[in-house]
Design an enzyme around this catalytic site. Structure first.
Site, PDB file in Angstrom:
ATOM      1  CE  LYS A 119      63.267  40.737 -76.396  1.00 46.09           C
ATOM      2  NZ  LYS A 119      61.942  40.200 -76.539  1.00 46.09           N
ATOM      3  CE  LYS A 201      60.660  47.307 -77.265  1.00 49.23           C
ATOM      4  NZ  LYS A 201      59.742  46.403 -77.940  1.00 49.23           N
ATOM      5  CE  LYS A 204      54.023  41.699 -75.534  1.00 46.93           C
ATOM      6  NZ  LYS A 204      55.088  40.972 -76.237  1.00 46.93           N
TER       7      LYS A 204
HETATM    8  P1  ATP Z   1      58.896  41.888 -75.111  1.00 49.80           P
HETATM    9  O1  ATP Z   1      59.099  42.878 -74.012  1.00 49.80           O
HETATM   10  O2  ATP Z   1      58.392  40.567 -74.644  1.00 49.80           O
HETATM   11  O3  ATP Z   1      60.064  41.776 -76.033  1.00 49.80           O
HETATM   12  P2  ATP Z   1      57.409  43.861 -76.553  1.00 49.80           P
HETATM   13  O4  ATP Z   1      56.605  44.667 -75.597  1.00 49.80           O
HETATM   14  O5  ATP Z   1      58.636  44.466 -77.111  1.00 49.80           O
HETATM   15  O6  ATP Z   1      57.702  42.444 -75.963  1.00 49.80           O
HETATM   16  P3  ATP Z   1      56.444  42.515 -78.953  1.00 49.80           P
HETATM   17  O7  ATP Z   1      55.592  41.324 -78.788  1.00 49.80           O
HETATM   18  O8  ATP Z   1      57.875  42.277 -79.262  1.00 49.80           O
HETATM   19  O9  ATP Z   1      56.375  43.477 -77.693  1.00 49.80           O
HETATM   20  O10 ATP Z   1      55.804  43.490 -80.039  1.00 49.80           O
HETATM   21  C1  ATP Z   1      54.523  43.429 -80.584  1.00 49.80           C
HETATM   22  C2  ATP Z   1      54.298  44.642 -81.465  1.00 49.80           C
HETATM   23  O11 ATP Z   1      54.266  45.829 -80.678  1.00 49.80           O
HETATM   24  C3  ATP Z   1      55.383  44.883 -82.519  1.00 49.80           C
HETATM   25  O12 ATP Z   1      54.787  45.352 -83.704  1.00 49.80           O
HETATM   26  C4  ATP Z   1      56.243  45.920 -81.905  1.00 49.80           C
HETATM   27  O13 ATP Z   1      56.923  46.680 -82.879  1.00 49.80           O
HETATM   28  C5  ATP Z   1      55.207  46.766 -81.165  1.00 49.80           C
HETATM   29  N1  ATP Z   1      55.814  47.440 -80.015  1.00 49.80           N
HETATM   30  C6  ATP Z   1      56.377  46.861 -78.930  1.00 49.80           C
HETATM   31  N2  ATP Z   1      56.812  47.774 -78.056  1.00 49.80           N
HETATM   32  C7  ATP Z   1      56.533  48.987 -78.609  1.00 49.80           C
HETATM   33  C8  ATP Z   1      56.746  50.342 -78.197  1.00 49.80           C
HETATM   34  N3  ATP Z   1      57.328  50.610 -77.038  1.00 49.80           N
HETATM   35  N4  ATP Z   1      56.310  51.327 -79.012  1.00 49.80           N
HETATM   36  C9  ATP Z   1      55.699  51.055 -80.182  1.00 49.80           C
HETATM   37  N5  ATP Z   1      55.478  49.811 -80.624  1.00 49.80           N
HETATM   38  C10 ATP Z   1      55.881  48.782 -79.871  1.00 49.80           C
END
Ligand code: ATP
Ligand code: LTN
Length: 337
Positions: A119, A201, A204
């Protein structure tokens, strides 16, 4: 159920940031699995808005997404009567415990966190102290409720490890205070990759809307995004080293259908990538359509969402206060009489 049984249940805690529209990565990595746990555990699920502001957020959008994330929790099957659903900033103990734990966390260990490194590259003009101490707030979230189990996606396992280290360190100095939690990954879908860059990965907050499939995307959009998913130049549906795109689609299909790799390979033998991509798209769209419908009903009733938030915050505050009071006493803070 009698009091005794209720007290013996193990505690589960998890959370998602209201930092964007939730993706099927969030769904498979976390939300989809949470509903199954509600019978056997005492579950707390939090919308972690304090975490979300480690990256700049537009205030009106953040507010809207906080409601939407809570509504999605319920749309994915979490019953607010059986789970404590709440918003992190409604329970001040999270920020309070985080401060104390900051004083038990080392600069060096935070510097090793991959999420921080990623990040700080992505948001290089805003490498703020909150981004750096993010895992400490996450440790506070978990430890406040004496959680036994934390269901998360793969990317969060390192943060669970640091939580265990912080808790162990505190317990060693002050005696048994925190339960040491365990991180638990889903069987399938612990790491869903981007459809546009399958070595990354799915996230969102990705600026490319075609890289992620959102839980609330309509049927046509879901199908279109899968049809366009980046794959290699081959045609055989088979998991193999280096075929990140196809491997990812197989993971997604497996997680939604419960099929094994061998079953998927047999189903698509001789049929090529095109057929497979369409099948994945349709399967995902079918699975998400009831979620989207329920989400629509829930967001239409803001008063209901607010009542869920309020009940959740009051249940969570009661539990959190118990741990925080113990911590304050142990470190030597005085109590106002
Ligand atoms: P951001 O992009 O804002 O960092 P993010 O999409 O990575 O957000 P988080 O809010 O950080 O999402 O994660 C919420 C939950 O979803 C956590 O348990 C995280 O491990 C899971 N998660 C996020 N992205 C993935 C992915 N690509 N595959 C599986 N699990 C995920
Ligand atoms: N850091 C997590 C969200 C999160 C969380 C938590 C997950 C904040 N507090 C406590 C599990 C338990 C993330 O970025 N996905």
């Amino acid at each position: 159920m009698d009091q005794q049984t209720a007290e013996q249940k193990k505690v589960i805690f998890s959370g998602i940031q209201p930092s964007g529209m939730l993706t099927i990565g969030n769904y498979l990595g976390s939300l989809k699995n949470w509903g199954r746990l509600q019978q056997d555990y005492d579950c707390l699920y939090c919308v972690v808005d304090l975490h979300a502001i480690t990256v700049r957020q537009d205030p009106a959008t953040l507010r809207k997404r906080t409601y939407e994330t809570l509504a999605l929790y319920m749309a994915c099957g979490l019953d607010p009567e059986k789970n404590t659903l709440f918003v992190q900033s409604h329970v001040p103990a999270h920020a309070e415990l985080a401060w104390v734990l900051n004083c038990f966390t080392m600069f060096g260990e935070l510097s090793r966190m991959t999420q921080f490194k990623d990040k700080s590259k992505k948001y290089s003009s805003n490498v703020n102290a909150g981004l750096f101490t993010y895992p400490v707030l996450m440790a506070a979230d978990i430890l406040l409720y004496q959680a036994d189990v934390v269901p998360v996606g793969m990317d969060q396992m390192q943060h669970i490890e640091i939580t265990r280290d912080i808790a162990g360190r505190f317990n060693q100095v002050y005696g048994e205070t925190f339960r040491i939690p365990e991180g638990v990954l889903p069987k399938a879908g612990a790491k869903v990759m981007s459809l546009a860059e399958p070595e990354k990965k799915m996230s969102k907050s990705d600026s490319n809307g075609n890289a992620s499939v959102y839980i609330l995307d309509d049927r046509d959009t879901v199908i279109r995004k899968f049809r366009r998913a980046v794959t290699d130049s081959g045609s055989e549906v088979r998991r193999a080293e280096g075929k990140d795109g196809i491997n990812n689609l197989m993971t997604i299909y497996a997680a939604f259908t419960g099929k094994t790799d061998a079953e998927i390979e047999a189903e698509f033998a001789g049929r090529g990538y095109g057929d497979f991509k369409s099948a994945v798209g349709e399967t995902v769209a079918d699975a998400l359509s009831p979620v989207r419908e329920r989400f629509g009903q829930l967001t239409a009733d803001k008063a209901y969402l607010e009542s869920v938030m309020k009940d959740g915050a009051s249940r969570a505050s009661y539990l959190a206060r118990k741990t925080l009071t113990k911590v304050y006493r142990k470190v030597g803070f005085t109590q106002p009489k």
